[in-house]
Motif scaffolding. Structure first.
Motif, PDB file in Angstrom:
ATOM      1  N   LEU A 295       0.834  -1.210   0.000  1.00 48.06           N
ATOM      2  CA  LEU A 295       0.000   0.000   0.000  1.00 48.06           C
ATOM      3  C   LEU A 295       0.865   1.255   0.000  1.00 48.06           C
TER       4      LEU A 295
ATOM      5  N   VAL B 156      -0.162   5.181  -0.616  1.00 48.33           N
ATOM      6  CA  VAL B 156      -1.078   5.372   0.513  1.00 48.33           C
ATOM      7  C   VAL B 156      -0.273   5.818   1.730  1.00 48.33           C
TER       8      VAL B 156
ATOM      9  N   ARG C  23      -7.734   7.492   3.014  1.00 48.09           N
ATOM     10  CA  ARG C  23      -8.803   6.522   3.273  1.00 48.09           C
ATOM     11  C   ARG C  23      -8.734   5.359   2.286  1.00 48.09           C
ATOM     12  N   VAL C  24      -8.957   4.167   2.818  1.00 46.38           N
ATOM     13  CA  VAL C  24      -8.989   2.950   2.007  1.00 46.38           C
ATOM     14  C   VAL C  24     -10.326   2.257   2.266  1.00 46.38           C
TER      15      VAL C  24
ATOM     16  N   CYS D 170      -3.860  -1.208   6.976  1.00 45.15           N
ATOM     17  CA  CYS D 170      -4.226   0.213   6.975  1.00 45.15           C
ATOM     18  C   CYS D 170      -3.837   0.860   8.311  1.00 45.15           C
TER      19      CYS D 170
ATOM     20  N   ALA E 182      -3.353   4.755   7.614  1.00 47.86           N
ATOM     21  CA  ALA E 182      -4.480   5.022   6.713  1.00 47.86           C
ATOM     22  C   ALA E 182      -5.775   4.687   7.454  1.00 47.86           C
TER      23      ALA E 182
ATOM     24  N   HIS F 170      -9.333   3.111   7.485  1.00 45.30           N
ATOM     25  CA  HIS F 170     -10.108   2.181   6.652  1.00 45.30           C
ATOM     26  C   HIS F 170     -11.607   2.342   6.852  1.00 45.30           C
TER      27      HIS F 170
END
Length: 657
Positions: free
Chosen positions: A126, A131, A136-137, A154, A159, A161
């Motif tokens: 990622l 990222v 945001r994932v 994440c 990140a 999620h």
């Protein structure tokens, strides 16, 4: 029969008390007193004991910008480190973290060391896609090891999620991608449910084609079913290609305690989806504490929460809580009725599950299955490994509670009937298995440190025995921080002006027992019916119906009525065949009289309809909004693709009486 005669109290056994994290009511009361005497100190002590901080916090609770509360704000932490690295560092690397059972029955075991390696590979992948912290994932995956790996990866890189349940439609997925402005979507070619392969990637493709998803730069695809799927060059990448050659170590991103760990969209609301935002430190603290206090987790336990990772239960009690405690847990891809309705009991037997946490709707449907086919009754399986049972999702009616206790728990396993919400992050009102005397149908007493109360419309506490509105009087670490991108909606929804912005509004009605102070949830505030000036919770009427020996499940809604203001409409699933004609009319009369006897004539349903099932999402939640439309005779125009059984709506349109 009066309520006093009906109530049975189940005390924890000496054996359970002796070994419990909270051993006896004196220990529970001592925890509550500690929190009452020094609220901030109570939570700070547990945050230091339960979690590993990269930068220790010096601030505990910041109320300066209420109701946007902050907990442990100057501390730095990483959720993935707390779930994985520290378990490996304390010698648990070879301990099994996940026992995954696929829809087809195949079992895969993954150790903490292996899980850490897999999470690091994806985290590195990622990062290579660009990222970074704060991005945001969106995760749109089946129940799988990869789903948990994706969430943890994440968290590892900072990140945020947002998991979207794998049964949601393209439109629902598109709305969530649009609201989060996600840069990456992680999905799969498909998923297995009940022996069938169902598509996921085609739905994700459709979502992305609907517009409003321009933020998405990459789509990562897990190969699960082997179905052929379309690929968009430059955008789509196979999961295996992304992680190939990546290092199995990845430095965690140390984030502020208040950093958004995840966004989760509450189902059931109309219009714009509501993105509940949760923090990292405060959320993780209560995920761990509730594993310790509510589930009394021990190193030797095999813990199984049957929820999907698309719901908050799957976040707190699959993806984070068990792993942060170094527990071994079962993760299940399939459904409880495939290949037959003995699936849950067979899995408990074969995998030696010790703590089992499921929903009342699942229990009620399995009661019906066992009545129709005695060979699938829990008594036909060896469930002796069980020591604690749990219930989640909605209040469990006393009849289902008793069946669960006797037939699944063998009369020896405490049932923790847990009340909490997507917004609360963790258990709010729940028994402690080694402390609380249990009363079927009651979630009993608040979790230590939670100040719950029942108030009237002005925010004034009502005496025990009088129904009212459930509120929480003080902020708590795992609470919702805001609604993503809509702080005004957050304030209006949860800290309304009616209560001067000081009380958290749960949205549920409740009543406390006159003698014990135990809480019983009476249903959503908007599920309170007003019949001829009498206010009645739908839960009370549903519980009365399910207490009838022939009834497996019931859902009650109101519809406008010229005479009584509102009329009660009941949708009922019987244990036997669905009745028609004169049989149906006789059964309606029998049930109306039964409810009249159990509650009073005012509670008799005016209309009773029979179905082979109730309209439910794939997670087992009854879609009462659809039932309200059916009761009013309205056409169903909304998307029903999230239902497990959309065909049932046609059946429930018909009134027999």
């Amino acid at each position: 029969m009066s309520n006093e005669q009906q109530v049975r109290i189940y005390n924890p056994s000496e054996e359970v008390v002796k070994n419990a994290a909270v051993p006896g009511m004196d220990a529970y009361r001592a925890l509550c007193k500690e929190a009452a005497d020094d609220y901030e100190g109570f939570w700070a002590r547990r945050a230091r004991e339960a979690l590993t901080w990269h930068t220790p916090f010096t601030q505990v609770l910041d109320e300066s910008n209420a109701p946007f509360f902050k907990w442990f704000a100057d501390g730095k932490i990483n959720a993935s480190y707390n779930c994985l690295d520290r378990n490996v560092e304390r010698g648990l690397g070879d301990k099994v973290a996940i026992i995954f059972e696929g829809d087809d029955g195949r079992v895969t075991r993954v150790t903490y060391k292996e899980l850490l390696g897999r999470v690091c590979k994806l985290a590195n992948g990622l990062r290579d896609l660009g990222v970074k912290k704060g991005d945001r994932v969106v995760i749109y995956l089946p129940m799988s090891i990869e789903g948990i790996v994706a969430m943890q990866a994440c968290a590892r890189i900072g990140a945020t999620h947002s998991v979207v349940f794998g049964g949601f439609s393209a439109q629902a997925l598109r709305d969530r991608i649009n609201d989060t402005q996600a840069s990456v979507v992680i999905t799969a070619d498909g998923q297995f449910r009940g022996g069938k392969g169902l598509p996921l990637k085609p739905i994700a493709d459709e979502a992305l084609s609907l517009g409003g998803c321009e933020s998405v730069q990459k789509v990562v695809v897990v190969k699960r079913t082997g179905a052929e799927v379309g690929f968009t060059a430059g955008r789509d990448i196979w999961y295996t290609d992304l992680i190939e050659g990546k290092a199995d170590t990845a430095e965690p991103e140390w984030v502020e305690s208040e950093h958004p760990l995840f966004l989760l969209y509450t189902s059931g609301s109309t219009g714009k989806p509501k993105g509940v935002q949760h923090s990292t430190g405060g959320y993780l603290l209560q995920a761990v504490l509730s594993m310790q206090y509510t589930f009394d987790i021990k190193p030797s336990d095999i813990f199984w929460c049957t929820a999907d990772i698309g719901w908050v239960t799957g976040h707190s009690y699959i993806a984070y809580g068990p792993l942060a405690c170094g527990a071994t847990q079962v993760v299940f891809e399939g459904v409880p009725t495939y290949p037959d309705a003995g699936r849950f009991w067979r899995m408990i037997q074969d995998l030696k599950v010790t703590i089992f946490y499921t929903a009342p709707t699942a229990i009620r449907s399995l009661i019906k299955a066992a009545d129709n086919n005695p060979s699938l009754h829990p008594s036909k399986y060896d469930l002796s490994s069980l020591r604690i049972l749990g219930s989640v999702g909605e209040p469990i009616n006393p009849a289902a509670w008793e069946w669960y206790y006797e037939n699944v728990g063998g009369g020896r396993c405490p049932i923790v009937d847990t009340f909490w919400q997507t917004e609360t992050g963790a258990h709010m009102i729940t028994p402690m298995p080694g402390a609380t005397p249990l009363v079927p149908g009651s979630c009993t007493l608040p979790f230590p440190g939670i100040q719950a109360a029942v108030v009237d419309e002005t925010g004034t506490e009502v005496p025990n025995g009088q129904g009212g509105i459930l509120v929480v009087k003080r902020p708590w670490p795992s609470m919702i921080r805001t609604i993503w991108g809509d702080p005004d909606r957050f304030k209006k929804s949860y800290y309304p002006e009616d209560f001067k912005g000081k009380l958290y509004l749960a949205g549920d009605g409740a009543i406390r027992d006159k003698d014990t102070g135990y809480f019983t949830i009476t249903g959503r505030i908007d599920d309170v019916l007003n019949v001829s000036g009498h206010r009645m919770g739908t839960m009370e009427i549903e519980s009365a119906l399910v207490a009838h020996e022939k009834v497996a499940e019931a859902a009650v809604v109101g519809r406008p009525d010229d005479v009584t203001g509102e009329a009660i409409v009941a949708f009922v699933v019987l244990k036997g065949q669905r009745p028609t004609g004169e049989d149906a009319k006789a059964m309606i009369k029998e049930l109306q009289n039964w409810v009249g006897k159990e509650i009073g004539p005012i509670a008799k349903p005016k209309d009773i309809r029979f179905g082979e099932n109730l309209p439910k999402t794939r997670s087992g939640k009854i879609m009462r909004r659809l039932l309200r439309q059916l009761a009013k005779g309205e056409d169903i125009t909304q998307d029903t693709s999230t239902l497990e059984n959309p065909a049932i709506l046609e059946q429930l349109k018909q009134s027999a009486g």
